[in-house]
Scaffold this motif. Structure first.
Motif, PDB file in Angstrom:
ATOM      1  N   VAL B 414      11.018  35.789  -3.493  1.00 27.39           N
ATOM      2  CA  VAL B 414      10.681  37.127  -4.237  1.00 27.39           C
ATOM      3  C   VAL B 414       9.401  37.778  -3.517  1.00 27.39           C
ATOM      4  O   VAL B 414       9.009  38.634  -3.933  1.00 27.39           O
ATOM      5  CB  VAL B 414      10.759  37.046  -5.744  1.00 27.39           C
ATOM      6  N   GLU B 415       9.227  37.122  -2.385  1.00 30.52           N
ATOM      7  CA  GLU B 415       8.293  37.887  -1.416  1.00 30.52           C
ATOM      8  C   GLU B 415       6.759  37.616  -1.982  1.00 30.52           C
ATOM      9  O   GLU B 415       6.150  38.641  -1.787  1.00 30.52           O
ATOM     10  CB  GLU B 415       8.660  39.308  -1.031  1.00 30.52           C
ATOM     11  N   LEU B 416       6.687  36.834  -2.723  1.00 27.41           N
ATOM     12  CA  LEU B 416       5.238  36.326  -3.240  1.00 27.41           C
ATOM     13  C   LEU B 416       4.608  35.244  -2.372  1.00 27.41           C
ATOM     14  O   LEU B 416       5.425  34.309  -1.859  1.00 27.41           O
ATOM     15  CB  LEU B 416       5.215  36.222  -4.699  1.00 27.41           C
ATOM     16  N   GLN B 432       4.414  42.447  -9.386  1.00 27.32           N
ATOM     17  CA  GLN B 432       4.355  40.938  -9.060  1.00 27.32           C
ATOM     18  C   GLN B 432       4.808  40.409 -10.201  1.00 27.32           C
ATOM     19  O   GLN B 432       5.385  39.253 -10.055  1.00 27.32           O
ATOM     20  CB  GLN B 432       2.888  40.693  -8.537  1.00 27.32           C
ATOM     21  N   ARG B 435       8.424  40.305 -10.516  1.00 33.58           N
ATOM     22  CA  ARG B 435       9.071  39.346  -9.400  1.00 33.58           C
ATOM     23  C   ARG B 435       9.033  37.939  -9.742  1.00 33.58           C
ATOM     24  O   ARG B 435       9.945  37.062  -9.556  1.00 33.58           O
ATOM     25  CB  ARG B 435       8.193  39.440  -8.190  1.00 33.58           C
TER      26      ARG B 435
END
Lengths: 291, 544
Positions: B414-416, B432, B435
Motif C-alpha cells: 500500500v506504498e507505505l 495514510q 492505506r
C-alpha cells in the motif's frame, strides 16, 4: 511535490516521555508525587529507622516530641514510639490502599465491562446488583462485613475492596458503552476476534486512562476507610496503624494533642498526595490537552 | 456584473502559536470581493481557508492565532483597526456568515424564529410584529416549506437542508454587503446541495451582495464561482477568473488538484460475465425498531433496507450509491454481519453468512473483509500498525512472527515505508491511515472486500491516490469490491456496476457506463443532474 501522502511524518517521542512532560507541567501533581515517594520510602525503611516491634514500650509514657532523641516524635500513653508508629503505619496504609484498590478495580472492571459491552439483560441484572450495593452506605456495609469476617488485616482489606467497587463499575460501564460502537471495535470483530478478546484487548486498553485516574481516588478513600475503622477500635490490633493511633490519642487529646495530631497529619498528607497524583495523571492522560 | 469593491484583503498574514506545524497559517493572501460577485477560496484541509473567514470577522482565537501583517479593508473601513464594539455593529449587519454544520450553528434550545429575531433585535430598530413579519418573509424567500411553521420550530424538528435555509435567511435578513459562506453545503446531500447553491446565487443576485465562498470541492466551484483563489498551506498559489482557473490552471498545484477530481465519464466496462459469483445477497430486510423504554411511549420503526438482492462476481466492483438515509451503510453492515438482518441471506461462496453460528461466523469472516469510512476511528489507537495488520491472520491461526512479516510486506504493497510498522495510528495522516485500513483488509486474503465510503473523509488529492491504489490492487489481485459511496464521481471512476438506492430500496441497477449515460429512474436522473459542476470536465493534463 507535497501532494503525495505516503511520506511519513517524523517519529514521535515515546508515550512515557510525552506522559512525563505533561505530568511535569502540573506543579501540585509533582508535589503530590514527592509526598507519595516519601510515604513509600517510610514504609520501606520502617525496619531500619525503628527496629523492633512498634507496639512495644520505647520510653516514658507521654514524652513530648523533640525532648528525648530516642523517641523524636514523642511517645503515647503506653510509652510507644510515635515515629515508629508512623513508619510502620505507612506500611499498613499502603498495603490497604493498594490491595483494596486492586480488589475494587478488578471487580468494577469485570462487572462494568460485561454490562457495558453486552447491554440488554446482562446489563440490567448487573446494574441492579450494583444499585443494591450502592443503596447501603459504604461504611455501614464495611462495619457489617468486618463484624462477620473478623478484624484481621487481610479481611479488612478485602472488605474495603468489596465496598468500593460500585463507582469504578459504573465508570467502566459508561466507557464501554461509548467505546463498543466505535469503528475499530467493528473492525476487530470483522477480523473474527472473539468477545473476550474484544473486551480485554481492544476496548479495555482504551478505557484504562480514566480508570487509572479513578484508582487514585479509590486508594485515598480506602486509606480513610481503614483509618476510620481503626479509630473506632475495629482495626487489626496486631499492627500499628494511623487510625489506631488517632483513636487512642483521642483519650489524651487535651493535654497531649500530638498523639492524635501527628498520625492525623500523616493521613491528610498521604490522601492529599493520592488526590494530587490522580489529578496530574488526569491532565497527562487527557488527550484533549495537546501541545 | 461586478460593481464596487466591498472587501479588499492585501498581503494578509496570520501567525500560529509556537510549536504548530508552520509559523504562518496564512502567508500573503490578497483578494478582492466586489458586489454581486462570488469569490471562491479553494484549498485542502489545513490550507488556512477557514482562518481567512475568522480574520475578516475578527473572530480568530487571539492571542494564540493573530493577524501579523497585511490589511483587510471592508468598504473603505480598516477591519483590523476596529474596536470590539465597532466590530459588533459590523458583524451580522454588514458582514454575515453561513457555517458548515447548521445543526451546531443553531442553538438547539431556542426556536428558529427566536434566533432570527435575536439578530434583528440587535441590529434593526423595529417593533416585534414588524420583525416577525420580516423574519417570515426572509424564510419565505429561502423557499422553506411552511415558513410560519419553520418560524416556530426547533432546529431538530426541521431537516438538514431546511436548517441551512434558516441559516441563509438569518445571514441575509439584514441585507449585508458581504456574505462569508464556510463550506455551507459540505454536510448536505447532493440534491439538497444543488438547491442551496442555487438559492445563495439567486438571493445574492437580488441583494447585490458580495460572497466569499469557502470550499474544498471543485465541483461546487464550477457551479458557483466568478473568481477563484487557490490556497495551499497558507500560500496563495493561484487567483483568477473561474473559467480560466478551472479550464486552464497555471500553477502545478492547481493542475494536480483539478486532475485529482474524478471524471464523471465512467470508463468502458470490462465486465466478465463468466466469472464466478463470490457474493450474493437475497431478499435482505432490515428495520430499526426504536426501543421504547418503560413509559417512553412507542416510536416509529424505520425501514432501512427493503427486499434487497444483488450479485457480485469475482474481479468486479459493485457500487452502492445513494443519499444519506438510503440504507447503503446498513447494507454494508448486514453483508459483513456487523448488523443482524431481519431476513434474507448472504451467500459467500457456498455458505450463508447469516445462518452461521457465532463460531462458524468467526471462521467465515476471513472471506469477507471491510474498509471503513473514518480512518481515525477504525484503527485501535493503542495498537501499533504492524499489530493492527497482523491481527487478522493471528486470530485465524497464523504464527505471529509470520503474520508480522507479512504485515510489513503489505505496508509496502500500500506504498507505505516499512518504518511505519512500529508506529501508532495517530502519527499518520488521513490518507495514510486509510492505506493501513486497506492493508488490514488485505491481510486475510479475502474473496470480497466491502468498502464503506473509504475516501469520503479524505482531501481530493489524497482521495485520488487512494482510489488509484484500490484500482491497482483490484487489477493485481483480482479483488471483488462492494463499494458504498454517496459520491457519484467516485462511483463513476471505480465501479463496473452500480446499484442506486433510495429509502432502502433499489431504484436502478446496471452497468455504471449505461446508468450514467442513460439513467432510467426519475430519482437517478435527479441525482445525476445534482452533481455539482456536472457540465465541467476537469482538464486531465498532469494526473498524479
Amino acid at each position: 511535490m507535497s501532494l503525495t501522502d505516503t511520506t511519513l511524518a517524523p517519529a514521535e517521542p515515546s508515550r512515557a516521555i510525552v506522559f512525563w512532560r505533561r505530568y511535569r507541567r502540573n506543579r501540585a501533581a509533582l508535589f503530590g508525587l514527592v509526598i507519595f515517594t516519601v510515604v513509600v520510602l517510610m514504609a520501606l525503611t520502617a525496619g531500619i529507622v525503628a527496629p523492633g516491634d512498634p507496639l512495644s514500650r520505647a520510653g516514658a509514657p507521654l514524652t513530648k516530641p523533640f525532648v528525648d532523641m530516642a523517641t523524636p516524635l514523642g511517645t503515647d500513653q503506653l510509652g510507644r514510639d510515635i515515629l515508629a508508629g508512623i513508619f510502620y503505619g505507612a506500611r499498613i496504609s499502603l498495603l490497604v490502599g493498594v490491595v483494596a484498590t486492586l480488589v475494587a478495580i478488578v471487580i468494577g472492571v469485570v462487572i462494568g465491562a460485561l454490562s457495558g459491552y453486552f447491554g440488554g439483560w446482562v446489563d440490567d441484572v448487573l446494574m441492579r446488583i450494583t444499585e443494591a450495593f450502592q443503596t447501603i452506605p459504604n461504611f455501614v456495609l464495611l462495619l457489617t462485613l468486618v463484624a462477620i469476617l473478623g478484624s484481621k488485616i487481610e479481611w479488612i482489606t478485602v472488605a474495603i475492596g468489596v465496598v468500593s467497587w460500585t463507582a469504578p463499575a459504573r465508570m467502566v460501564r459508561a466507557e464501554f458503552m461509548s467505546l463498543r460502537n466505535r469503528e475499530f471495535v467493528d473492525a476487530a470483530r470483522n477480523l473474527g476476534v472473539s468477545n473476550t478478546a474484544l473486551i480485554f484487548k481492544e476496548i479495555l486498553p482504551n478505557a484504562l486512562p480514566p480508570i487509572i485516574v479513578y484508582a487514585s481516588v479509590v486508594m485515598a478513600l480506602s486509606i480513610l476507610l481503614e483509618s476510620a475503622l481503626a479509630f473506632l477500635g475495629l482495626g487489626d490490633p496486631n499492627y500499628a496503624s494511623w487510625g489506631n493511633m488517632i483513636g487512642q490519642g483521642r483519650a489524651v487529646l487535651r493535654e497531649d494533642w500530638y498523639c492524635a495530631a501527628i498520625p492525623g497529619v500523616a493521613i491528610v498528607l498521604t490522601v492529599l498526595s493520592f488526590s494530587l497524583v490522580g489529578e496530574g495523571m488526569n491532565d497527562a492522560l487527557n488527550p484533549r490537552q495537546k501541545q | 456584473m461586478s460593481g464596487d469593491t466591498i472587501l479588499e484583503i492585501a498581503g494578509l498574514k496570520v501567525a500560529l502559536p509556537k510549536g504548530a506545524d508552520r509559523p504562518l497559517a496564512l502567508d500573503g493572501l490578497s483578494l478582492t470581493v466586489k458586489s454581486g460577485e462570488v469569490v471562491c477560496l479553494v484549498g485542502e484541509s489545513g490550507s488556512g481557508k477557514s482562518l481567512t473567514a475568522g480574520a475578516v470577522m475578527r473572530l480568530l482565537p487571539e492571542p494564540h492565532v493573530h493577524v501579523s501583517g497585511g490589511s483587510i479593508r471592508f468598504g473603505g473601513v480598516d477591519i483590523l483597526a476596529q474596536t470590539e464594539t465597532q466590530m459588533k455593529a459590523i458583524r451580522g449587519k454588514e458582514i454575515s456568515m453561513i457555517f458548515q454544520e447548521p445543526m451546531t450553528a443553531l442553538n438547539p434550545q431556542k426556536t428558529v424564529g427566536w434566533q432570527i429575531d435575536e439578530m434583528l433585535r440587535l441590529h434593526m430598530k423595529a417593533g416585534r410584529k414588524e420583525r416577525r413579519a420580516h423574519a417570515i418573509e426572509m424564510l419565505n424567500r429561502t423557499h422553506i416549506p411552511d415558513p410560519e411553521g419553520a418560524y416556530n420550530a426547533y432546529p431538530h424538528q426541521i431537516s438538514g437542508g431546511q436548517r441551512q435555509r434558516v441559516m441563509i435567511a438569518m445571514a441575509l435578513s439584514l441585507s449585508p454587503r458581504l456574505i462569508i459562506a464556510d463550506e455551507p453545503t459540505t454536510a448536505l446531500d447532493v440534491t439538497t446541495q444543488l438547491q442551496i447553491l442555487k438559492l445563495i446565487r439567486d438571493l445574492q443576485d437580488e441583494e447585490g451582495a458580495g460572497v466569499l465562498f469557502i470550499t474544498h470541492d471543485f465541483g461546487v466551484v464550477a457551479e458557483i464561482a466568478d473568481h477563484v483563489v487557490v490556497l495551499r498551506q497558507g500560500e496563495m498559489v493561484e487567483s483568477g477568473p473561474a473559467a480560466q482557473v478551472l479550464n486552464a490552471p497555471q500553477h502545478a498545484y492547481t493542475k494536480a488538484l483539478i486532475a485529482s477530481v474524478p471524471d464523471l465519464k465512467p470508463p468502458l466496462p470490462k465486465v466478465d460475465t463468466d466469472a464466478p459469483v463470490v457474493l450474493t445477497g437475497t431478499h435482505l430486510m432490515k428495520t430499526f425498531k426504536a426501543r421504547g423504554g418503560f413509559m417512553a411511549g412507542k416510536r416509529k420503526a424505520v425501514v432501512a433496507v427493503k427486499d434487497l438482492s444483488f450479485e457480485l462476481r469475482r474481479g468486479e466492483t459493485l457500487g452502492v450509491v445513494g443519499e444519506s438515509g438510503s440504507g447503503k451503510t446498513t447494507v454494508s453492515r448486514i453483508v459483513t454481519r456487523l448488523l443482524e438482518a431481519d431476513s434474507g441471506s448472504v451467500q459467500v461462496g457456498d455458505t450463508d453468512l447469516l445462518a452461521c453460528s457465532p463460531s462458524q461466523l468467526r471462521k467465515m469472516r476471513k472471506h469477507i473483509q471491510m474498509v471503513f469510512q473514518d480512518p481515525m476511528a477504525s484503527l485501535n489507537p493503542r495498537k501499533r500498525v504492524v499489530d493492527l495488520i497482523a491481527q487478522g491472520p493471528i486470530v485465524h491461526g497464523e504464527a505471529p512472527e509470520k503474520a508480522r512479516a507479512r504485515a510489513r510486506d503489505l505496508l509496502e504493497l500500500v506504498e507505505l515505508s516499512p518504518a511505519a510498522a512500529n508506529r501508532f495510528p495517530h502519527e499518520f495522516s488521513g490518507g495514510q491511515r486509510q492505506r493501513i485500513g486497506i492493508a488490514r483488509a488485505l491481510a486475510l486474503e479475502p474473496s470480497v472486500i466491502v468498502a464503506d465510503e473509504p475516501v469520503s473523509a479524505l482531501d481530493v488529492s489524497v482521495q485520488a491516490q487512494v482510489l488509484k491504489l484500490l484500482a491497482e490492487l483490484r487489477e493485481r489481485m483480482s479483488l471483488s469490491l462492494l463499494f458504498v459511496t454517496h459520491d457519484l464521481r467516485v462511483a463513476a471512476q471505480l465501479c463496473d456496476r452500480i446499484i442506486v438506492m433510495q429509502k432502502g430500496e433499489i431504484v436502478e441497477s446496471g452497468l455504471t457506463y449505461e446508468v450514467f449515460a442513460n439513467p432510467q429512474h426519475e430519482y437517478t436522473r435527479t441525482l445525476m443532474t445534482s452533481i455539482p459542476g456536472r457540465d465541467w470536465t476537469p482538464p486531465k493534463e498532469t494526473p498524479l
